[in-house]
Design a protein around this motif. Sequence first.
Motif, PDB file in Angstrom:
ATOM      1  N   VAL A   1     -27.792 -13.193  -5.523  1.00 49.17           N
ATOM      2  CA  VAL A   1     -26.951 -12.314  -6.497  1.00 49.17           C
ATOM      3  C   VAL A   1     -27.575 -12.160  -7.743  1.00 49.17           C
ATOM      4  O   VAL A   1     -27.462 -13.213  -8.857  1.00 49.17           O
ATOM      5  CB  VAL A   1     -25.568 -12.506  -6.542  1.00 49.17           C
ATOM      6  N   GLU A   2     -28.426 -11.285  -8.067  1.00 47.32           N
ATOM      7  CA  GLU A   2     -29.314 -10.986  -9.525  1.00 47.32           C
ATOM      8  C   GLU A   2     -29.132  -9.505  -9.702  1.00 47.32           C
ATOM      9  O   GLU A   2     -28.735  -8.812  -9.201  1.00 47.32           O
ATOM     10  CB  GLU A   2     -30.667 -11.703  -9.368  1.00 47.32           C
ATOM     11  N   GLU A   3     -29.505  -9.292 -11.052  1.00 49.46           N
ATOM     12  CA  GLU A   3     -29.664  -7.904 -11.435  1.00 49.46           C
ATOM     13  C   GLU A   3     -30.628  -7.181 -10.613  1.00 49.46           C
ATOM     14  O   GLU A   3     -30.182  -5.868 -10.673  1.00 49.46           O
ATOM     15  CB  GLU A   3     -30.004  -7.915 -13.059  1.00 49.46           C
ATOM     16  N   ASP A   4     -31.526  -7.536 -10.028  1.00 50.45           N
ATOM     17  CA  ASP A   4     -32.378  -6.588  -9.408  1.00 50.45           C
ATOM     18  C   ASP A   4     -31.761  -6.591  -8.033  1.00 50.45           C
ATOM     19  O   ASP A   4     -32.570  -5.863  -7.217  1.00 50.45           O
ATOM     20  CB  ASP A   4     -33.817  -7.222  -9.300  1.00 50.45           C
ATOM     21  N   LEU A   5     -30.635  -6.722  -7.730  1.00 50.30           N
ATOM     22  CA  LEU A   5     -29.917  -6.248  -6.656  1.00 50.30           C
ATOM     23  C   LEU A   5     -29.536  -4.711  -6.415  1.00 50.30           C
ATOM     24  O   LEU A   5     -29.232  -4.103  -5.619  1.00 50.30           O
ATOM     25  CB  LEU A   5     -28.705  -7.265  -6.287  1.00 50.30           C
TER      26      LEU A   5
ATOM     27  N   ASP B   1     -21.888  -0.687   1.700  1.00 47.50           N
ATOM     28  CA  ASP B   1     -21.908  -0.306   0.212  1.00 47.50           C
ATOM     29  C   ASP B   1     -23.136  -0.648  -0.425  1.00 47.50           C
ATOM     30  O   ASP B   1     -23.932  -1.338  -0.219  1.00 47.50           O
ATOM     31  CB  ASP B   1     -20.810  -1.232  -0.354  1.00 47.50           C
ATOM     32  N   VAL B   2     -23.383   0.359  -1.356  1.00 47.13           N
ATOM     33  CA  VAL B   2     -24.527   0.485  -2.431  1.00 47.13           C
ATOM     34  C   VAL B   2     -24.336  -0.225  -3.791  1.00 47.13           C
ATOM     35  O   VAL B   2     -23.250  -0.053  -4.337  1.00 47.13           O
ATOM     36  CB  VAL B   2     -24.947   1.748  -2.755  1.00 47.13           C
ATOM     37  N   LEU B   3     -25.091  -1.194  -4.033  1.00 50.65           N
ATOM     38  CA  LEU B   3     -24.864  -2.051  -5.076  1.00 50.65           C
ATOM     39  C   LEU B   3     -25.374  -1.231  -6.126  1.00 50.65           C
ATOM     40  O   LEU B   3     -26.522  -1.032  -6.392  1.00 50.65           O
ATOM     41  CB  LEU B   3     -25.462  -3.437  -5.004  1.00 50.65           C
ATOM     42  N   SER B   4     -24.680  -0.531  -7.015  1.00 47.80           N
ATOM     43  CA  SER B   4     -25.050   0.387  -8.002  1.00 47.80           C
ATOM     44  C   SER B   4     -25.201  -0.226  -9.339  1.00 47.80           C
ATOM     45  O   SER B   4     -24.823  -1.532  -9.609  1.00 47.80           O
ATOM     46  CB  SER B   4     -24.020   1.473  -8.338  1.00 47.80           C
ATOM     47  N   ALA B   5     -25.794   0.426 -10.207  1.00 45.99           N
ATOM     48  CA  ALA B   5     -25.762  -0.222 -11.813  1.00 45.99           C
ATOM     49  C   ALA B   5     -24.642   0.041 -12.523  1.00 45.99           C
ATOM     50  O   ALA B   5     -24.383  -0.473 -13.769  1.00 45.99           O
ATOM     51  CB  ALA B   5     -27.174   0.263 -12.510  1.00 45.99           C
TER      52      ALA B   5
ATOM     53  N   LEU C   1     -19.472  -9.718  -7.401  1.00 47.76           N
ATOM     54  CA  LEU C   1     -19.969 -10.696  -6.508  1.00 47.76           C
ATOM     55  C   LEU C   1     -20.324 -11.911  -7.401  1.00 47.76           C
ATOM     56  O   LEU C   1     -19.852 -13.067  -6.878  1.00 47.76           O
ATOM     57  CB  LEU C   1     -21.422 -10.124  -6.075  1.00 47.76           C
ATOM     58  N   ALA C   2     -20.688 -11.763  -8.603  1.00 47.58           N
ATOM     59  CA  ALA C   2     -20.801 -13.034  -9.306  1.00 47.58           C
ATOM     60  C   ALA C   2     -19.385 -13.657  -9.696  1.00 47.58           C
ATOM     61  O   ALA C   2     -19.201 -14.847  -9.537  1.00 47.58           O
ATOM     62  CB  ALA C   2     -21.337 -12.586 -10.754  1.00 47.58           C
ATOM     63  N   SER C   3     -18.574 -13.025  -9.906  1.00 52.41           N
ATOM     64  CA  SER C   3     -17.081 -13.511 -10.287  1.00 52.41           C
ATOM     65  C   SER C   3     -16.559 -14.174  -9.366  1.00 52.41           C
ATOM     66  O   SER C   3     -15.784 -14.888  -9.310  1.00 52.41           O
ATOM     67  CB  SER C   3     -16.251 -12.519 -11.042  1.00 52.41           C
TER      68      SER C   3
END
Length: 576
Positions: free
Chosen positions: A150-154, A286-290, A298-300
């Motif tokens: 789980v990182e920003e480039d997801l 589901d699309v992981l959007s910006a 996910l992170a929380s």
Amino acid sequence: MLAESLKVTPFAMMSRPVAGVRNKSLILTLPGSVKGAKENLEAVIDVLPHACMQAAGADSRSLHAGGVKKLEAEAGVAAGGGRHDHHHHGGGHVVPKPHTSPEDRPMSNDPSAGPTRRHRTSPYPMISVEEALAIIERETPSPRVEEVPVEEDLVGHVLAKDVYANEDVPAYRASIVDGYAVIAKETRPNTKGVFPVAYVSHAERSSISLPPLRPGKIVRVTTGAPLPPNANAVVMVEDTIVKSTTIDGKEEATVEILTDDIKPGENVREPGSDVAEGSKILSKGDVLSAVGGEIGLLASTGNTDVKVYTKPIVGVLSTGDELVRHDAERALHEGEIRDSNRPALISCLMAWGIETVDLGIVSDSSKDLETVLRDALRGTMDHPPVDVIITTGGVSMGERDLLKPTIERLLGGTIHFGRVAMKPGKPTTFATIPRKTSNNPRKQVAIFALPGNPASALVTMHLFVLPALHKLMGFSHPDGTEDRPSRGLPRVRAVLAHPIPRDPKRTEYHRAVVTASRDGRLRASSTGLEGVGQRSSRVASMAKANALLVLPPGVESLPEGELVEALMMGQIVPGN
């Protein structure tokens, strides 16, 4: 098999057919060529049932009872290798026979035959856009799954599996305001009065457990800070005044609470009140959007890895001896043009979040084209193997249009369609090429051969390539659902701001700007310039366009105010 082959060509003597039995399996070897394999198999296929029964251990004496003539009749063969007419009896195996010869079927130009032998008209049938999209949907490989951190480039990935919370959010009883933690009761009065401040609880990490709050005392808490044990409510700082301070004057010693209306649970977030441990937080598809907060969710919730569909890697190349790099620092010679398609298509893919490989400009040479395509399929030291190849140019009817024959004749690919009834983009071609490397999970590569005209290339890129990329990325079925994005461009209805002429025979995908007017309607204006229109070679017609208007064929122009379907390539522009 050898005897039948010799009837076709004396060179059959070079063939080495072998037949045998291993355990109870009959094994035959066939030539490597499609034609030779077909002829050899036709020579023996009628007697294979009998051979298989013998190989399986059947009693030979009972099989041969009645003589050879009876066996020939049952198998539908005649002495000398000929066949009986299978349509007149129930036995035997009917061998499918084509009613056309290879030269009568759709096939690309033979590059070695010279310009006088090339097709004067396209051998590929004209199909509708709907048929083309259905073929692309069917032939594009299915998406594959990978587990990633789980990182920003997801951003832009599609979930391949439902995701559940690994822990409660919040993980502890927390204050939602700055104030004072108290022990509140259901009955009044219970909170009004002056209380000593036991200590302060900040919203910061600590390995030390807070001591329990005793009756008659309070604890100062900041927003997000944990409540001490026994505390069950928080009084907002606005409802209090400081009565006395510590000796140094920096902290409150006693605080007066001015209200008696505090209820248990007031201004408190209970553990798991936002997200409960074990609850489903995101769904497959589901699309992981910006902008949607999915990465933060996910992170929380303690998810460090998720399963997503792997994004495809797309190679882009341009073909033609006339092409010069767009950034070449020299004046163009006569007949040369700058390659605008490659940078335009690559920038489009990057905006879609797709990893791209720049395959450069390829000359009008079948050998050069074959080399570049093979390198794209298997990868090089400079780039990984690609999953999709996009080419521009080389798909019309000229003698140097070598893409189709290179795909068909040299790479063993299949041309699924070579012409589409649309404007612009009629010569758009879609093919698949088998990947021979065994270590790649995608066994075939989709190749889109787009027209060389800049506007045609960009229109067909949005119309045909994007749905295939969406399938590879794991987007839902083309029709989509209410809570899932569908493949391809989103569709809206817009009102024409002015009349637009139509093509009499083909559906036109007209470049336009769609704006949102103050009355709530969407209005569409053409990007074509007066007196020039929207020729497929006119790249300026794509500038500023955010939509493709779907204009059905017809003789008369569509009038101002007509409601038309618009495929949105970009954001809707605010209007007047």
